[in-house]
Enzyme design. Structure first.
Site: not given
Ligand code: NAD
Length: 499
Positions: A192, A249-250, A268, A302, A399
């Site tokens: 997704k 979200v994690g 991640e 990230c 962040e």
């Molecule tokens: P986000 O958490 O908003 O979204 C990430 C993904 O999760 C998207 O596909 C989103 O649609 C989905 N999502 C949102 N709500 C959800 C739910 N309730 N259940 C399941 N999935 C859901 O993050 P973002 O804004 O897309 O990305 C930015 C964040 O990602 C930053 O915090 C960044 O640090 C992190 N990031 C981490 C890494 C890593 O490897 N550690 C890499 C890239 C980005």
């Protein structure tokens, strides 16, 4: 719905040089979503609509998961030997190579990043596919010595249906970080992508089909997090979710997994990574690398180094050279060869970053350079450096995910280590010094999953990447990621004649 696209519609992008199919990719076909809903995909360069893609929801996720499970049982998993899975992954890598320009153009358009950087992302994806293609027939179990009467061994078995939830900053690379080890180890996958940047995953789906993977082994459901993402984490037939995204979200993903079928989860998440720069570091060289960490991808990384700790002897000089370098970064059109920095991915992200700038000012931090949106229609933000910050300021603790670094002066090594570890996150870290023993001593003391010594972030398919603390757990890449997609079965054989 009048005027609604259908899955047959392949949208033309970037002056007709690239096409992307905009349906959901389920069971080897592009299909319309059950509720036939769509979302605009916008260019961060000027906010214009590039195209529309399908929006899947829980019903589509259910169809995709069931198709993946059927494929896993009938034609993948233990049915396809590792060397055959490897051959398909090598073929996919070859197709990515053949379509590298198209994929990079799609990524540059969708994320807004410079085409040259998008090309590097594509190369990283190719390298990762080849790396795991090689592993596909080498992920063996062990034979284990116990007693004379027993023969014991382990098998590394696939989990079944796994899911990858992808963020918007490196959509293609992160899709491959998940799909390559998952497929190499015999799992079927449902991806997704982020609703903000869904295009490269759809192009990838086309190439997976062309490579000849059995239908259903690889699926892409574009959709919102709260519906499609949530449906994945709730689904009882999904055995594992590999999530990359924000810590907030994690946490939710983990909670849902715990409340449903206890599916495995790897996370991640975000970071607030420290860069420690000692007096003996070469200032000019270090600044180049710090820019490559703090401002790369417009700070939407990230692992971006965003807390820059500088020893007092070079602090003033560093700040000056760093500010000059930040001011000279060339922003603009992703497809211009001279462009070094693109816009932020969306208006929402730009507003979020500007909110942090405001908070920094209100809390009394000093803006050395930047601090505002850049001219023009796109979501461009001037690279920003804060100095005179305090450890409890929001801009030091949270962040930001934009081109913003905070610079902190330190006296001693101990003080620097303490400040570096004063965070809830632990994704990456950077140390700059010419003293090798200090570099290693400091990297050992830092509570983070990655440490780059005298380097900006430079990931390799062979080396694991993942966080400590609230940056998540579980590794992507390297041999370590194989474990994230397999389960070890222990088999005990009675060798004695007595039952
Ligand atoms: P986000 O958490 O908003 O979204 C990430 C993904 O999760 C998207 O596909 C989103 O649609 C989905 N999502 C949102 N709500 C959800 C739910 N309730 N259940 C399941 N999935 C859901 O993050 P973002 O804004 O897309 O990305 C930015 C964040 O990602 C930053 O915090 C960044 O640090 C992190 N990031 C981490 C890494 C890593 O490897 N550690 C890499 C890239 C980005």
């Amino acid at each position: 719905m009048p005027g609604m696209f259908t899955h047959e519609f392949a949208t033309e992008l970037y002056k007709g040089t690239a096409t992307v199919n905009t349906g959901l990719f389920i069971n080897g076909q592009f299909v319309d979503p059950v509720d036939r809903e769509s979302i605009d995909v916008c260019s961060p360069q000027d906010g214009s609509v590039i195209t529309k893609v399908s929006i899947g929801n829980a019903k589509d996720i259910d169809i995709a998961v069931k198709a993946a499970l059927a494929a896993f049982k009938s034609s993948w998993g233990l049915k396809t030997p590792g060397y055959e899975r490897g051959k398909l992954l090598y073929k996919l890598a070859e197709l990515l190579e053949k379509n590298a320009g198209t994929l990079a153009a799609i990524e540059a358009l969708d994320v807004g990043k410079p085409f040259v950087h998008a090309s590097q992302d594509v190369q990283e994806a190719i390298d990762t596919l080849r790396y795991y293609a090689g592993w596909a027939d080498k992920n063996h179990g062990q034979t284990i010595e116990t007693t004379e009467a027993k023969f014991a061994y382990t098998r590394h078995e696939p989990i079944g249906v796994v899911a990858g939830i992808i963020p918007w900053n490196f959509p293609l690379t992160i899709s491959i970080w998940k799909a390559a080890p998952a497929l190499a180890t015999g799992n079927a996958i449902v991806l997704k992508p982020s609703e903000v940047t869904p295009l490269s995953a759809l192009k990838l789906a086309e190439l997976v089909k062309e490579a000849g993977f059995p239908d259903g082994v690889f699926n892409v459901v574009t959709g919102y997090g709260a519906t499609a993402g949530q449906a994945i984490t709730e689904h009882p037939l999904v055995g594992k979710v590999s999530f990359t995204g924000s810590t907030i979200v994690g946490r939710k993903v983990m909670e849902t997994a715990a409340k449903t079928n206890l599916k495995r989860v790897t996370l991640e998440l975000g970071g607030k990574s420290p860069i420690l720069i000692f007096d003996d570091a070469d200032v000019e060289q270090t600044v180049k690398r710090v820019c490559g960490s703090t401002f790369y991808n417009s700070g939407q990384g990230c692992a971006a180094g965003t807390r820059i700790l500088v020893q007092e002897g070079i602090y003033d000089k560093f700040l000056q050279v760093f500010a000059d370098a930040a001011e000279s970064l060339k922003q603009g059109d992703s497809f211009k060869a001279t462009t070094q920095q693109g816009p932020l991915v969306s208006k929402t992200q730009l507003d979020r970053v500007l909110g942090y700038i405001e908070s920094g000012k209100q809390e009394g931090a000093r803006i050395v350079t930047g601090g505002s949106r850049a001219e023009g229609a796109g979501y461009f933000m001037r690279p920003t450096i804060f100095a005179d910050v305090k450890p409890d300021m929001k801009i030091v603790r949270e962040e930001i995910f934009g081109p913003v670094g905070v610079v902190i002066k330190f006296k001693t090594e101990e003080e620097a280590i303490e400040a570096a570890n004063d965070t809830d996150y632990g994704l990456s870290s950077y140390v700059f010094t010419e003293n090798l023993s200090r570099a290693i001593r400091v990297s050992n003391a830092i509570e983070a999953g990655n440490c780059f010594i005298n380097q900006a972030i430079l990931l390799c398919a062979q080396v694991p990447f993942g966080g400590y603390k609230q940056s998540g757990y579980g590794k992507e890449m390297g041999e370590y990621a194989l474990e994230a997609y397999t389960q070890a079965k222990a088999v005990h054989v009675n060798l004695s004649l007595k039952l």
